[in-house]
Design a protein around this motif. Sequence first.
Motif, short mmCIF file in Angstrom:
data_model
loop_
_atom_site.label_atom_id
_atom_site.label_comp_id
_atom_site.label_asym_id
_atom_site.label_seq_id
_atom_site.Cartn_x
_atom_site.Cartn_y
_atom_site.Cartn_z
N GLN A 298 0.84 -1.18 0.05
CA GLN A 298 -0.13 -0.08 -0.09
C GLN A 298 0.79 1.12 -0.04
O GLN A 298 0.52 2.24 -0.85
CB GLN A 298 -0.94 0.11 1.19
N ARG A 299 2.06 1.18 0.84
CA ARG A 299 2.65 2.39 1.07
C ARG A 299 3.58 2.85 -0.42
O ARG A 299 3.71 3.83 -0.79
CB ARG A 299 3.70 2.14 2.08
N GLU B 85 1.13 4.07 -2.78
CA GLU B 85 0.81 5.50 -2.47
C GLU B 85 1.93 6.47 -2.95
O GLU B 85 1.75 7.30 -3.53
CB GLU B 85 0.75 5.76 -0.93
N LYS C 246 1.59 9.38 -5.61
CA LYS C 246 1.87 10.70 -5.34
C LYS C 246 2.61 11.32 -6.12
O LYS C 246 2.72 12.38 -6.43
CB LYS C 246 2.23 10.42 -3.72
N VAL D 143 -3.79 10.99 -1.63
CA VAL D 143 -4.12 9.90 -1.04
C VAL D 143 -5.40 10.22 0.18
O VAL D 143 -5.09 10.80 0.79
CB VAL D 143 -2.87 9.37 -0.11
N MET E 49 -7.43 -0.63 -3.50
CA MET E 49 -7.05 0.82 -3.58
C MET E 49 -7.74 1.13 -4.76
O MET E 49 -7.48 0.72 -6.05
CB MET E 49 -5.54 0.92 -3.64
#
Length: 350
Positions: free
Chosen positions: A114-115, A118, A122, A128, A218
């Motif tokens: 997930q990170r 992101e 980004k 986010v 997501m």
Amino acid sequence: MAEQTIMLQKQLEEKLALAKDVQELEQIRVEFLGKSGLITGLLKGMKDLSIEEKKTFGQEVNVLKNTAADMIAEKGEELKNAEILAEINKMPEFDISMPANLERGSYHPITLVQRQCEKIFKSMGFTVEDYSEVVTDYECFESLNIPKHHPARDMQDTYYLENGQLLKSQTSAAQNAIYKKYKDALVNDGVPIKAIFPGRCFRNEATDACHENTFFQMEGVMVDKNISISNLIFFMKTMLSEVFQKDIKVRLRPGFFPFVEPGFELDISCLICGGDGCPSCKHSGWLELCPCGMIHPEVLKAGGIDPDEYTGFAFGLGLTRLAMMKYGVKDIRDLNSGSLKTLSQFTDDE
Ligand code: FA5
């Protein structure tokens, strides 16, 4: 008469000195200060005394009564403290100066991917967003062009609360709120809507090697003038090549979701079996990873955006499945197992 009070006080002192616990102390209190207790009994013998004697003796008894109450209370404190100390002494000894356990915990593999996602989005200008897990029927279905009794609801049975709200079955449930949040900036200032919103989803369905009843998705949306399928494919390709850091075989095929038109299923070649077929990919060699499509005009309208002027794409990435593929986890259920032995093997490789 003073002798009587002095004697009783002495007697009380002796008994208190021997009292071992609060139960014994209570018995002593009743014996001396109870309704038919020894101190109260002293007052009963006053009837034969003169008025002057009664006055003096009455005062003496009252002083004794107060002294006795204080002595008993003090003993009570002492016994309670002793009990606490005894409890503490029963505890295993430990050395408070010992250094803390320095072994570090590790992030869950789903958190790691997930990170990573992101970070990738980004860097491409996406915000986010966070969204609740309990949503309304309108958010999860109606605003997404899925009216009541639409057959598409059968694919996403979920858990309902008594107040009619539900645990979201898809991160698409946040789309309507995101459009409403950013539509003014889009229309008035020409700022495109570019947002991703990871989140936990719930479905009332049987579990197997690639299905869980609780999993992560997501969602991603982009809305602006002249957004096309090419933009969608570009972002999907960039995300996958960044996550896997190698060429991944993908296929895009038509897929139906009432909130996109046209809609696609983006599958990746199963990385567990190399495409030969295994339980993780339901023996097909392909894993459904990221359905996507162009946002349906009705969905834009429900979000307050004019579909004649703006278009956009949306995707719903299966984060849990992405973690399976990235880390070679054969059974999705291992990711929810809470087994530290399994989960601590994964590390952030950045
Ligand atoms: C949806 O949930 C759509 N909201 C996705 C979407 C968004 C389509 C935007 C178009 C535009 P689907 O039910 O196929 O679609 O789920 C999306 C992904 O979530 C699947 O490809 C899969 O990777 C993952 N997924 C779905 N159900 C489960 C499950 N039970 N266990 C684990 N992962 C699941």
